[in-house]
Design an enzyme around this catalytic site. Structure first.
Site, short mmCIF file in Angstrom:
data_model
loop_
_atom_site.label_atom_id
_atom_site.label_comp_id
_atom_site.label_asym_id
_atom_site.label_seq_id
_atom_site.Cartn_x
_atom_site.Cartn_y
_atom_site.Cartn_z
N ILE A 43 9.45 -14.75 1.43
CA ILE A 43 10.27 -15.85 0.89
C ILE A 43 11.71 -15.37 0.64
CG2 ILE A 43 8.31 -17.05 -0.18
CD1 ILE A 43 9.47 -16.01 -2.93
N ASP A 44 11.91 -14.05 0.55
CA ASP A 44 13.23 -13.52 0.18
C ASP A 44 14.31 -13.73 1.24
OD1 ASP A 44 11.94 -12.62 -2.06
OD2 ASP A 44 11.82 -10.53 -1.42
N SER B 90 0.81 -1.22 0.00
CA SER B 90 0.00 0.00 0.00
C SER B 90 0.84 1.28 0.00
CB SER B 90 -0.93 0.01 1.22
OG SER B 90 -1.58 1.25 1.33
N ARG C 196 6.08 -18.55 -4.56
CA ARG C 196 5.39 -17.87 -3.46
C ARG C 196 4.24 -18.71 -2.89
NH1 ARG C 196 5.45 -11.82 -4.53
NH2 ARG C 196 3.20 -11.85 -4.35
O1 F6P Z 1 9.12 -10.18 -1.73
C1 F6P Z 1 8.73 -11.34 -2.33
C2 F6P Z 1 8.78 -11.23 -3.83
O2 F6P Z 1 8.24 -12.42 -4.35
C3 F6P Z 1 10.16 -10.96 -4.43
O3 F6P Z 1 10.97 -12.10 -4.49
C4 F6P Z 1 9.79 -10.41 -5.78
O4 F6P Z 1 10.83 -9.61 -6.30
C5 F6P Z 1 8.58 -9.59 -5.45
O5 F6P Z 1 8.02 -10.16 -4.26
C6 F6P Z 1 7.50 -9.53 -6.48
O6 F6P Z 1 6.53 -8.67 -6.01
P1 F6P Z 1 5.11 -8.44 -6.66
O7 F6P Z 1 4.35 -9.72 -6.55
O8 F6P Z 1 4.50 -7.36 -5.85
O9 F6P Z 1 5.38 -8.04 -8.06
#
Ligand code: F6P
Length: 319
Positions: free
Chosen positions: A126-127, A73, A252
């Site tokens: 997950i990072d 957000s 994810r």
């Molecule tokens: O933070 C988790 C993550 O999956 C990162 O690995 C990736 O860069 C990002 O989110 C992607 O984010 P979004 O789904 O908001 O594009």
């Protein structure tokens, strides 16, 4: 502490549901009302929430994603959004908040703290890019998902005698690539924390060929370069057909591992305990010996250090 709010924010991560369940069940067990905020900080700004009961969290411990929904957000981070959120917190009657998420979410916790709202933050991403904790919820599940794909790609890589570059998530953090590289027996990992050397990558591939290896697996962290570009350069230099796969959002999702369920449950309980003990501005984390809590600002100030040992080990074990 009469009413606690719980929210999940940022990219979803397996294990978040276990943490939500623990907050709700442990809270109710202690006669505390729990409200679930929808879609992270966005829900706070919009005043979107549900009163939780024991059944609200039935049948979720084994499910990936987050039953509360999540979002990133921008509005919340702006002054107007924050004041809307504060009005809603007051209106709902929330005495403390449990925030489950990554770096950005923890900064959101700090904003709330600075405005006088007690918060406890739980690492869910997950990072694995939060430096103060050894692991975050979702990391090990994502790793297992990556390894399943690596093994499948390895089969076809072997059959065709190719090099395969596999791009994994992690934003600016190379942990998923690094750990998957070691656990998946990759020839090389390319991560943002360390500049890679194309000569070295190609030398490693050719060395493997010379001793009869049928395939080469390179794991690339998304923050370290473009999969297409790197694989084309490898093919050009080695003369070996090189393919690339971008694993994307499969990483994810999926049922959380046993570890992520256990950690999520323990962290959720600890968050409620801390709020009940009038603790605030705390971040819950995990070391090899168990879970702990520390000051949120101090946690955010710690810089992530590069795990050189795992990096070197991956290289040595793939000679
Ligand atoms: O933070 C988790 C993550 O999956 C990162 O690995 C990736 O860069 C990002 O989110 C992607 O984010 P979004 O789904 O908001 O594009």
């Amino acid at each position: 502490m009469r009413k606690i709010g719980v929210l999940t924010s940022g990219g979803d991560a397996p294990g978040m549901n276990a943490a939500i369940r623990a907050v709700v069940r442990y809270g109710i067990y202690n006669n505390i009302n729990i409200v679930g905020i929808h879609n992270g900080f966005k829900g706070l700004v919009e005043g979107s929430y549900t009163d939780m009961n024991l059944s609200s969290v039935a049948d979720i411990i084994h499910r990936g994603g987050t039953v509360l929904g999540s979002a990133r957000s921008k509005e919340f981070m702006a002054e107007k959004g924050l004041s809307k959120a504060l009005r809603n917190i007051k209106y709902i009657g929330i005495d403390g908040l449990v925030i489950i998420g990554g770096n950005g979410s923890f900064r959101g916790s700090l904003e709330l703290e600075n405005a006088g709202v007690p918060t406890i933050s739980i690492p869910g991403t997950i990072d694995n890019d939060l430096a103060y904790t050894k692991y975050s919820l979702g990391f090990f599940t994502a790793l297992t998902t990556v390894l399943e794909s690596v093994e499948k790609i390895r089969d076809t890589s072997s059959s065709h005698g190719r090099t395969d570059l596999i791009q994994v998530m992690g934003r600016d953090c190379g942990d998923i690539a690094l750990y998957a590289g070691l656990a998946g027996g990759a020839e090389m990992v390319i991560i943002p924390e360390i500049e890679y050397n194309m000569e070295e990558v190609c030398h490693k591939i050719m060395q493997g060929r010379t001793r009869g290896k049928k395939h080469s697996i390179i794991i690339l962290a998304e923050g370290a370069g473009e999969a297409k570009d790197i694989s084309e350069r490898i093919e050009e230099k080695t003369g070996i057909t090189t393919r690339y796969s971008i694993l994307g959002y499969t990483q994810r999702g999926g049922a959380p591992s046993a570890y992520d369920r256990l950690m999520g449950s323990q962290m959720g309980v600890m968050a409620v305990k801390l709020l009940c003990a009038s603790q605030r501005k705390r971040a819950v984390g995990v070391t090899d010996t168990g879970i702990f809590d520390m000051d949120l600002e101090e946690a955010l100030a710690i810089e992530k250090t590069f795990d050189k040992t795992t990096y070197e080990l991956t290289k040595i074990l793939s000679i």
